[in-house]
Design a protein around this motif. Sequence first.
Motif, PDB file in Angstrom:
ATOM      1  N   TYR A 107      43.293 -16.584  11.836  1.00  0.00           N
ATOM      2  CA  TYR A 107      42.032 -17.322  11.856  1.00  0.00           C
ATOM      3  C   TYR A 107      41.221 -16.876  13.068  1.00  0.00           C
ATOM      4  CZ  TYR A 107      44.627 -20.513   8.782  1.00  0.00           C
ATOM      5  OH  TYR A 107      45.380 -21.052   7.765  1.00  0.00           O
ATOM      6  N   ASP A 108      39.916 -17.100  12.977  1.00  0.00           N
ATOM      7  CA  ASP A 108      39.074 -16.901  14.152  1.00  0.00           C
ATOM      8  C   ASP A 108      39.350 -18.024  15.138  1.00  0.00           C
ATOM      9  OD1 ASP A 108      36.353 -17.404  15.707  1.00  0.00           O
ATOM     10  OD2 ASP A 108      36.335 -15.324  14.999  1.00  0.00           O
ATOM     11  N   ILE A 109      39.387 -17.684  16.437  1.00  0.00           N
ATOM     12  CA  ILE A 109      39.740 -18.705  17.432  1.00  0.00           C
ATOM     13  C   ILE A 109      38.655 -19.776  17.549  1.00  0.00           C
ATOM     14  CG2 ILE A 109      41.176 -17.132  18.759  1.00  0.00           C
ATOM     15  CD1 ILE A 109      38.890 -16.883  20.775  1.00  0.00           C
ATOM     16  N   ALA A 110      37.464 -19.505  17.026  1.00  0.00           N
ATOM     17  CA  ALA A 110      36.389 -20.503  17.075  1.00  0.00           C
ATOM     18  C   ALA A 110      36.388 -21.420  15.862  1.00  0.00           C
ATOM     19  CB  ALA A 110      35.034 -19.815  17.203  1.00  0.00           C
ATOM     20  N   THR A 111      37.237 -21.122  14.882  1.00  0.00           N
ATOM     21  CA  THR A 111      37.290 -21.938  13.663  1.00  0.00           C
ATOM     22  C   THR A 111      38.015 -23.252  13.935  1.00  0.00           C
ATOM     23  OG1 THR A 111      37.322 -19.959  12.271  1.00  0.00           O
ATOM     24  CG2 THR A 111      38.061 -22.018  11.272  1.00  0.00           C
ATOM     25  N   THR A 112      37.351 -24.351  13.683  1.00  0.00           N
ATOM     26  CA  THR A 112      37.936 -25.670  13.929  1.00  0.00           C
ATOM     27  C   THR A 112      38.152 -26.408  12.616  1.00  0.00           C
ATOM     28  OG1 THR A 112      35.753 -26.702  14.197  1.00  0.00           O
ATOM     29  CG2 THR A 112      36.828 -25.834  16.179  1.00  0.00           C
ATOM     30  N   LEU A 135      39.983 -32.338  10.725  1.00  0.00           N
ATOM     31  CA  LEU A 135      40.830 -33.156   9.850  1.00  0.00           C
ATOM     32  C   LEU A 135      42.297 -32.740   9.950  1.00  0.00           C
ATOM     33  CD1 LEU A 135      38.602 -33.359   6.638  1.00  0.00           C
ATOM     34  CD2 LEU A 135      38.838 -35.044   8.479  1.00  0.00           C
ATOM     35  N   ASN A 136      42.554 -31.623  10.612  1.00  0.00           N
ATOM     36  CA  ASN A 136      43.928 -31.112  10.724  1.00  0.00           C
ATOM     37  C   ASN A 136      44.308 -30.932  12.191  1.00  0.00           C
ATOM     38  OD1 ASN A 136      46.378 -30.275   9.597  1.00  0.00           O
ATOM     39  ND2 ASN A 136      45.756 -28.129   9.579  1.00  0.00           N
ATOM     40  N   ARG A 137      43.858 -31.877  13.029  1.00  0.00           N
ATOM     41  CA  ARG A 137      44.156 -31.808  14.461  1.00  0.00           C
ATOM     42  C   ARG A 137      45.631 -32.107  14.721  1.00  0.00           C
ATOM     43  NH1 ARG A 137      41.992 -36.049  16.820  1.00  0.00           N
ATOM     44  NH2 ARG A 137      41.730 -35.148  18.922  1.00  0.00           N
ATOM     45  N   PHE A 138      46.186 -31.414  15.738  1.00  0.00           N
ATOM     46  CA  PHE A 138      47.561 -31.637  16.191  1.00  0.00           C
ATOM     47  C   PHE A 138      48.591 -31.472  15.072  1.00  0.00           C
ATOM     48  CE2 PHE A 138      45.148 -34.477  19.198  1.00  0.00           C
ATOM     49  CZ  PHE A 138      45.252 -33.622  20.286  1.00  0.00           C
ATOM     50  N   ASP A 156      45.579 -27.221  17.615  1.00  0.00           N
ATOM     51  CA  ASP A 156      45.303 -27.936  18.852  1.00  0.00           C
ATOM     52  C   ASP A 156      44.443 -29.166  18.595  1.00  0.00           C
ATOM     53  OD1 ASP A 156      42.800 -26.935  18.345  1.00  0.00           O
ATOM     54  OD2 ASP A 156      42.625 -25.781  20.197  1.00  0.00           O
ATOM     55  N   ASN A 157      43.843 -29.688  19.640  1.00  0.00           N
ATOM     56  CA  ASN A 157      43.074 -30.927  19.516  1.00  0.00           C
ATOM     57  C   ASN A 157      41.779 -30.760  18.732  1.00  0.00           C
ATOM     58  OD1 ASN A 157      42.269 -29.312  21.816  1.00  0.00           O
ATOM     59  ND2 ASN A 157      40.866 -30.969  22.361  1.00  0.00           N
ATOM     60  N   LEU A 158      41.364 -29.509  18.503  1.00  0.00           N
ATOM     61  CA  LEU A 158      40.176 -29.244  17.695  1.00  0.00           C
ATOM     62  C   LEU A 158      40.527 -28.692  16.319  1.00  0.00           C
ATOM     63  CD1 LEU A 158      37.830 -27.635  20.395  1.00  0.00           C
ATOM     64  CD2 LEU A 158      37.826 -29.996  19.552  1.00  0.00           C
ATOM     65  N   GLY A 159      41.805 -28.629  16.022  1.00  0.00           N
ATOM     66  CA  GLY A 159      42.240 -28.099  14.745  1.00  0.00           C
ATOM     67  C   GLY A 159      42.270 -26.583  14.697  1.00  0.00           C
ATOM     68  N   ARG A 160      42.192 -25.922  15.845  1.00  0.00           N
ATOM     69  CA  ARG A 160      42.251 -24.462  15.865  1.00  0.00           C
ATOM     70  C   ARG A 160      43.690 -23.983  15.747  1.00  0.00           C
ATOM     71  NH1 ARG A 160      39.162 -23.153  21.333  1.00  0.00           N
ATOM     72  NH2 ARG A 160      40.672 -24.742  21.989  1.00  0.00           N
ATOM     73  N   ASP A 161      43.866 -22.852  15.107  1.00  0.00           N
ATOM     74  CA  ASP A 161      45.202 -22.302  14.877  1.00  0.00           C
ATOM     75  C   ASP A 161      45.795 -21.805  16.187  1.00  0.00           C
ATOM     76  OD1 ASP A 161      47.315 -21.281  12.998  1.00  0.00           O
ATOM     77  OD2 ASP A 161      46.687 -19.376  13.879  1.00  0.00           O
ATOM     78  N   VAL A 162      46.955 -22.336  16.556  1.00  0.00           N
ATOM     79  CA  VAL A 162      47.577 -21.983  17.841  1.00  0.00           C
ATOM     80  C   VAL A 162      48.053 -20.532  17.844  1.00  0.00           C
ATOM     81  CG1 VAL A 162      49.510 -22.488  19.387  1.00  0.00           C
ATOM     82  CG2 VAL A 162      48.226 -24.361  18.347  1.00  0.00           C
ATOM     83  N   LEU A 163      48.519 -20.027  16.707  1.00  0.00           N
ATOM     84  CA  LEU A 163      48.966 -18.634  16.649  1.00  0.00           C
ATOM     85  C   LEU A 163      47.813 -17.687  16.969  1.00  0.00           C
ATOM     86  CD1 LEU A 163      51.027 -16.438  16.038  1.00  0.00           C
ATOM     87  CD2 LEU A 163      50.489 -16.691  13.592  1.00  0.00           C
ATOM     88  N   SER A 164      46.653 -17.941  16.406  1.00  0.00           N
ATOM     89  CA  SER A 164      45.482 -17.105  16.684  1.00  0.00           C
ATOM     90  C   SER A 164      45.084 -17.198  18.155  1.00  0.00           C
ATOM     91  CB  SER A 164      44.305 -17.534  15.794  1.00  0.00           C
ATOM     92  OG  SER A 164      44.633 -17.422  14.425  1.00  0.00           O
ATOM     93  N   GLN A 203      44.906 -26.516  28.992  1.00  0.00           N
ATOM     94  CA  GLN A 203      44.423 -27.428  27.956  1.00  0.00           C
ATOM     95  C   GLN A 203      45.565 -28.225  27.343  1.00  0.00           C
ATOM     96  OE1 GLN A 203      42.423 -24.665  25.345  1.00  0.00           O
ATOM     97  NE2 GLN A 203      40.503 -24.734  26.513  1.00  0.00           N
ATOM     98  N   GLY A 204      46.734 -27.578  27.238  1.00  0.00           N
ATOM     99  CA  GLY A 204      47.866 -28.250  26.610  1.00  0.00           C
ATOM    100  C   GLY A 204      48.469 -29.359  27.452  1.00  0.00           C
ATOM    101  N   ARG A 205      48.295 -29.303  28.768  1.00  0.00           N
ATOM    102  CA  ARG A 205      48.886 -30.332  29.626  1.00  0.00           C
ATOM    103  C   ARG A 205      48.282 -31.707  29.353  1.00  0.00           C
ATOM    104  NH1 ARG A 205      46.084 -29.264  35.572  1.00  0.00           N
ATOM    105  NH2 ARG A 205      43.934 -29.075  34.788  1.00  0.00           N
ATOM    106  N   ASN A 206      47.049 -31.726  28.839  1.00  0.00           N
ATOM    107  CA  ASN A 206      46.407 -33.008  28.534  1.00  0.00           C
ATOM    108  C   ASN A 206      47.003 -33.679  27.308  1.00  0.00           C
ATOM    109  OD1 ASN A 206      44.528 -32.640  30.676  1.00  0.00           O
ATOM    110  ND2 ASN A 206      43.252 -31.356  29.347  1.00  0.00           N
ATOM    111  N   HIS A 207      47.796 -32.923  26.551  1.00  0.00           N
ATOM    112  CA  HIS A 207      48.382 -33.464  25.319  1.00  0.00           C
ATOM    113  C   HIS A 207      49.891 -33.248  25.313  1.00  0.00           C
ATOM    114  CE1 HIS A 207      44.184 -33.519  23.966  1.00  0.00           C
ATOM    115  NE2 HIS A 207      44.111 -32.235  24.303  1.00  0.00           N
TER     116      HIS A 207
END
Length: 270
Positions: free
Chosen positions: A28-33, A36-39, A56-64, A230-234
């Motif tokens: 996925y593109d890292i800007a794609t959010t 509805l599929n957060r976390f 992540d918290n914006l629904g972005r693919d962590v692998l990407s 960013q991950g430390r906040n979650h």
Amino acid sequence: MPFLIKTSVIFTLLLVICAFFARWLMPYDIATTDLLNRFAPPVLMGGDWTHPLGTDNLGRDVLSLLLRAVQVSFLIAFVGTIGGAIIGTALGLIAAWAGGIVDDAIGVLVDFQATMPFLVLALALLAVLPDANMGLFIVIMCIYGWERYTRLARSVALSAKEATFVQALTVTGTPAWRIYLLHILPNAMGILLVNMSLNFPATILAETSLNFLGIGIQPPDTSLGVLMGQGRNHIYNAPWLALIPGFIILLATLSVSLIGDWLRDRVDQA
């Protein structure tokens, strides 16, 4: 070659391949959010293969995000290590060649850099210089560890100046720059390359530390340090956001350090 070193080499090469081909490997593109599929959890924590490492918290693919982060972090560490080696080696050879006040002045710079914590210096530069970007960040990383190369290059050059072949070249009128670049520098390349392999993981840690504090690479781009920050906040509701990049940082620095130690032992035995 010991098994542990082989494993380290394979893992390092894998990371290099991922960094080089990250653009084509990212699903996925890292800007794609996808709010509805957060976390969404990783596969190993009950998630599905749509997002193998979760979101992540914006629904972005962590692998990407991770592939892009490895690419950015390795680019910064690689260019920073090469830049520091070039600057430090050049200053070391100049100090050995010129001697006198030039040698003393470079020695003062080396002592200053060695006593000044790099993070403090980098924080000061990033706070003073306007419009911080990746290019500026890479330039700042080039000043990390240059004093070690200066000391090594100066020491090797001073020793080589007393060698018979160098004195013979000097007597025959060979220009000093030619002697240093074509005859003395090659003798120092082995120990300098070993130092680069040891300095590379330290540069990665310095880069991730600055980005973890939020003063390096800025969104929407990312790096391993940014992902950890960013991950430390979650960390309680989505621990994989910090643990996965942290695990990559740990294995990457450990692998390159082991390779560097092995290379140093080989050079010492030669």
